[in-house]
Design a protein around this motif. Structure first.
Motif, PDB file in Angstrom:
ATOM      1  N   GLY A 162      28.514   0.561 -77.327  1.00  0.00           N
ATOM      2  CA  GLY A 162      27.563   1.612 -77.770  1.00  0.00           C
ATOM      3  C   GLY A 162      26.298   1.549 -77.539  1.00  0.00           C
ATOM      4  N   ALA A 163      25.802   1.122 -76.367  1.00  0.00           N
ATOM      5  CA  ALA A 163      24.443   0.929 -75.712  1.00  0.00           C
ATOM      6  C   ALA A 163      24.512   2.101 -74.723  1.00  0.00           C
ATOM      7  CB  ALA A 163      24.053  -0.246 -75.307  1.00  0.00           C
ATOM      8  N   ARG A 164      23.178   2.633 -74.264  1.00  0.00           N
ATOM      9  CA  ARG A 164      22.845   3.216 -73.298  1.00  0.00           C
ATOM     10  C   ARG A 164      22.536   2.466 -72.135  1.00  0.00           C
ATOM     11  NH1 ARG A 164      18.441   6.707 -71.496  1.00  0.00           N
ATOM     12  NH2 ARG A 164      17.018   5.703 -72.822  1.00  0.00           N
ATOM     13  N   ALA A 165      22.746   3.015 -70.831  1.00  0.00           N
ATOM     14  CA  ALA A 165      22.406   2.108 -69.744  1.00  0.00           C
ATOM     15  C   ALA A 165      21.660   3.099 -68.881  1.00  0.00           C
ATOM     16  CB  ALA A 165      23.653   1.690 -69.060  1.00  0.00           C
ATOM     17  N   VAL A 166      20.593   2.532 -68.283  1.00  0.00           N
ATOM     18  CA  VAL A 166      19.551   3.113 -67.452  1.00  0.00           C
ATOM     19  C   VAL A 166      19.700   2.243 -66.055  1.00  0.00           C
ATOM     20  CG1 VAL A 166      17.473   3.659 -66.875  1.00  0.00           C
ATOM     21  CG2 VAL A 166      18.254   4.172 -69.002  1.00  0.00           C
ATOM     22  N   VAL A 167      19.931   2.730 -65.022  1.00  0.00           N
ATOM     23  CA  VAL A 167      20.373   1.838 -63.855  1.00  0.00           C
ATOM     24  C   VAL A 167      19.118   2.244 -62.889  1.00  0.00           C
ATOM     25  CG1 VAL A 167      21.695   1.434 -61.905  1.00  0.00           C
ATOM     26  CG2 VAL A 167      22.661   1.661 -64.080  1.00  0.00           C
ATOM     27  N   ALA A 168      18.250   1.099 -62.190  1.00  0.00           N
ATOM     28  CA  ALA A 168      17.443   1.293 -61.303  1.00  0.00           C
ATOM     29  C   ALA A 168      17.895   0.376 -59.988  1.00  0.00           C
ATOM     30  CB  ALA A 168      16.062   1.066 -61.655  1.00  0.00           C
ATOM     31  N   ARG A 169      17.635   0.803 -58.538  1.00  0.00           N
ATOM     32  CA  ARG A 169      18.152   0.072 -57.451  1.00  0.00           C
ATOM     33  C   ARG A 169      16.752  -0.533 -56.778  1.00  0.00           C
ATOM     34  NH1 ARG A 169      23.813   0.094 -56.764  1.00  0.00           N
ATOM     35  NH2 ARG A 169      23.267  -1.589 -55.627  1.00  0.00           N
ATOM     36  N   VAL A 170      16.790  -1.650 -56.373  1.00  0.00           N
ATOM     37  CA  VAL A 170      15.791  -2.258 -55.530  1.00  0.00           C
ATOM     38  C   VAL A 170      16.229  -2.727 -54.322  1.00  0.00           C
ATOM     39  CG1 VAL A 170      14.267  -2.577 -57.255  1.00  0.00           C
ATOM     40  CG2 VAL A 170      15.995  -4.320 -56.503  1.00  0.00           C
ATOM     41  N   ALA A 171      15.437  -3.019 -53.120  1.00  0.00           N
ATOM     42  CA  ALA A 171      15.746  -3.592 -51.877  1.00  0.00           C
ATOM     43  C   ALA A 171      16.638  -4.611 -51.847  1.00  0.00           C
ATOM     44  CB  ALA A 171      14.703  -3.621 -51.091  1.00  0.00           C
ATOM     45  N   GLY A 172      16.103  -5.632 -52.706  1.00  0.00           N
ATOM     46  CA  GLY A 172      16.524  -7.110 -52.515  1.00  0.00           C
ATOM     47  C   GLY A 172      16.545  -7.743 -54.093  1.00  0.00           C
ATOM     48  N   SER A 173      17.050  -8.848 -53.716  1.00  0.00           N
ATOM     49  CA  SER A 173      16.989  -9.713 -55.203  1.00  0.00           C
ATOM     50  C   SER A 173      15.328  -9.995 -55.508  1.00  0.00           C
ATOM     51  CB  SER A 173      17.677 -11.033 -55.187  1.00  0.00           C
ATOM     52  OG  SER A 173      19.003 -10.767 -55.473  1.00  0.00           O
ATOM     53  N   VAL A 174      14.409 -10.392 -54.436  1.00  0.00           N
ATOM     54  CA  VAL A 174      13.072 -10.813 -54.631  1.00  0.00           C
ATOM     55  C   VAL A 174      12.527  -9.550 -55.532  1.00  0.00           C
ATOM     56  CG1 VAL A 174      10.923 -11.243 -53.697  1.00  0.00           C
ATOM     57  CG2 VAL A 174      13.012 -12.252 -52.721  1.00  0.00           C
ATOM     58  N   GLU A 175      12.828  -8.488 -55.581  1.00  0.00           N
ATOM     59  CA  GLU A 175      11.969  -7.341 -56.057  1.00  0.00           C
ATOM     60  C   GLU A 175      12.626  -7.043 -57.548  1.00  0.00           C
ATOM     61  OE1 GLU A 175      11.670  -7.095 -51.832  1.00  0.00           O
ATOM     62  OE2 GLU A 175      13.716  -6.900 -53.055  1.00  0.00           O
TER      63      GLU A 175
ATOM     64  N   SER B 138      12.624 -18.124 -56.777  1.00  0.00           N
ATOM     65  CA  SER B 138      11.681 -16.985 -57.088  1.00  0.00           C
ATOM     66  C   SER B 138      12.133 -16.135 -58.318  1.00  0.00           C
ATOM     67  CB  SER B 138      11.296 -16.246 -55.960  1.00  0.00           C
ATOM     68  OG  SER B 138      10.543 -15.174 -56.041  1.00  0.00           O
ATOM     69  N   VAL B 139      13.520 -15.756 -57.789  1.00  0.00           N
ATOM     70  CA  VAL B 139      14.060 -14.575 -58.734  1.00  0.00           C
ATOM     71  C   VAL B 139      14.392 -15.356 -60.049  1.00  0.00           C
ATOM     72  CG1 VAL B 139      16.092 -13.572 -59.010  1.00  0.00           C
ATOM     73  CG2 VAL B 139      15.282 -13.690 -57.003  1.00  0.00           C
ATOM     74  N   THR B 140      14.840 -16.587 -60.208  1.00  0.00           N
ATOM     75  CA  THR B 140      15.116 -17.465 -61.342  1.00  0.00           C
ATOM     76  C   THR B 140      13.724 -17.345 -62.217  1.00  0.00           C
ATOM     77  OG1 THR B 140      16.963 -18.477 -60.446  1.00  0.00           O
ATOM     78  CG2 THR B 140      16.103 -19.367 -62.677  1.00  0.00           C
ATOM     79  N   GLU B 141      12.593 -17.904 -61.539  1.00  0.00           N
ATOM     80  CA  GLU B 141      11.472 -18.137 -62.389  1.00  0.00           C
ATOM     81  C   GLU B 141      11.007 -16.785 -62.654  1.00  0.00           C
ATOM     82  OE1 GLU B 141       9.010 -20.493 -59.957  1.00  0.00           O
ATOM     83  OE2 GLU B 141      10.274 -22.359 -60.304  1.00  0.00           O
ATOM     84  N   GLY B 142      11.008 -15.752 -62.048  1.00  0.00           N
ATOM     85  CA  GLY B 142      10.467 -14.521 -62.217  1.00  0.00           C
ATOM     86  C   GLY B 142      11.307 -13.815 -63.387  1.00  0.00           C
ATOM     87  N   LEU B 143      12.659 -13.934 -63.395  1.00  0.00           N
ATOM     88  CA  LEU B 143      13.285 -13.408 -64.431  1.00  0.00           C
ATOM     89  C   LEU B 143      12.981 -14.121 -65.911  1.00  0.00           C
ATOM     90  CD1 LEU B 143      16.761 -12.470 -62.761  1.00  0.00           C
ATOM     91  CD2 LEU B 143      14.617 -11.003 -63.525  1.00  0.00           C
ATOM     92  N   THR B 144      12.917 -15.268 -65.647  1.00  0.00           N
ATOM     93  CA  THR B 144      12.724 -16.058 -66.811  1.00  0.00           C
ATOM     94  C   THR B 144      11.218 -15.944 -67.402  1.00  0.00           C
ATOM     95  OG1 THR B 144      14.151 -17.895 -66.070  1.00  0.00           O
ATOM     96  CG2 THR B 144      12.491 -18.552 -67.713  1.00  0.00           C
TER      97      THR B 144
END
Length: 165
Positions: free
Chosen positions: A46-59, A94-100
């Protein structure tokens, strides 16, 4: 993949919430499908999604942070396949620490849906393709929505607190 212990990801009632989905373009066949599964999970809840794309996982973390400031939850999706150099370790850390950091700094659920695998076959088995053992796009979205609902439950419970403040 651990192959055991996954709690399952049935849809939850997240009506009115908005999910920011950010997906890397690397391994696009997989990340495209994962983003579609995340969108489908949000819709099923029941939620709405907004999707964005980036080059790679670091972004992913920087866009996840921008989304966390605008939306109720964020789902970050990517695929990082181990190679012959230490690059895999640096990207994953980098990705894990950044997302956390984004989740804690913004106080919003940020689902880590980045597949960190040794082979592309392992990634295919987690990407929610027909015959895959796991569906990370769906599962990460439901997990983030469930966390947002848990936070809302805490907010409601604290509003009804009795006693000394």
């Amino acid at each position: 993949m651990a192959g055991f212990g996954e709690p399952g990801a049935p849809a939850v009632d997240a009506a009115g919430l908005t999910v920011g989905v950010v997906a890397a373009r690397w391994h696009g066949e997989l990340t495209d499908h994962m983003a579609e599964r995340a969108r489908a999970a949000a819709e099923a809840c029941g939620a709405r999604a907004v999707v964005a794309r980036v080059a790679g996982s670091v972004e992913l973390p920087v866009v996840a942070q921008a989304m966390a400031r605008r939306f109720d939850v964020v789902v970050a999706l990517g695929v990082v396949v181990r190679g012959a150099t230490a690059h895999f370790d640096y990207v994953c850390q980098s990705v894990t620490e950044g997302l956390t950091r984004v989740a804690l700094d913004e106080g919003k659920p940020v689902a880590h849906g980045v597949l960190t695998v040794d082979t592309i076959e392992q990634a295919r088995d987690r990407a929610g393709l027909p015959g895959s053992a796991e569906d990370k796009g769906w599962a990460a979205t439901v997990a983030a929505l469930e966390a947002a609902l848990a936070i809302r439950g805490l907010d409601a419970a604290s509003a009804h607190r009795v006693g000394f403040a």
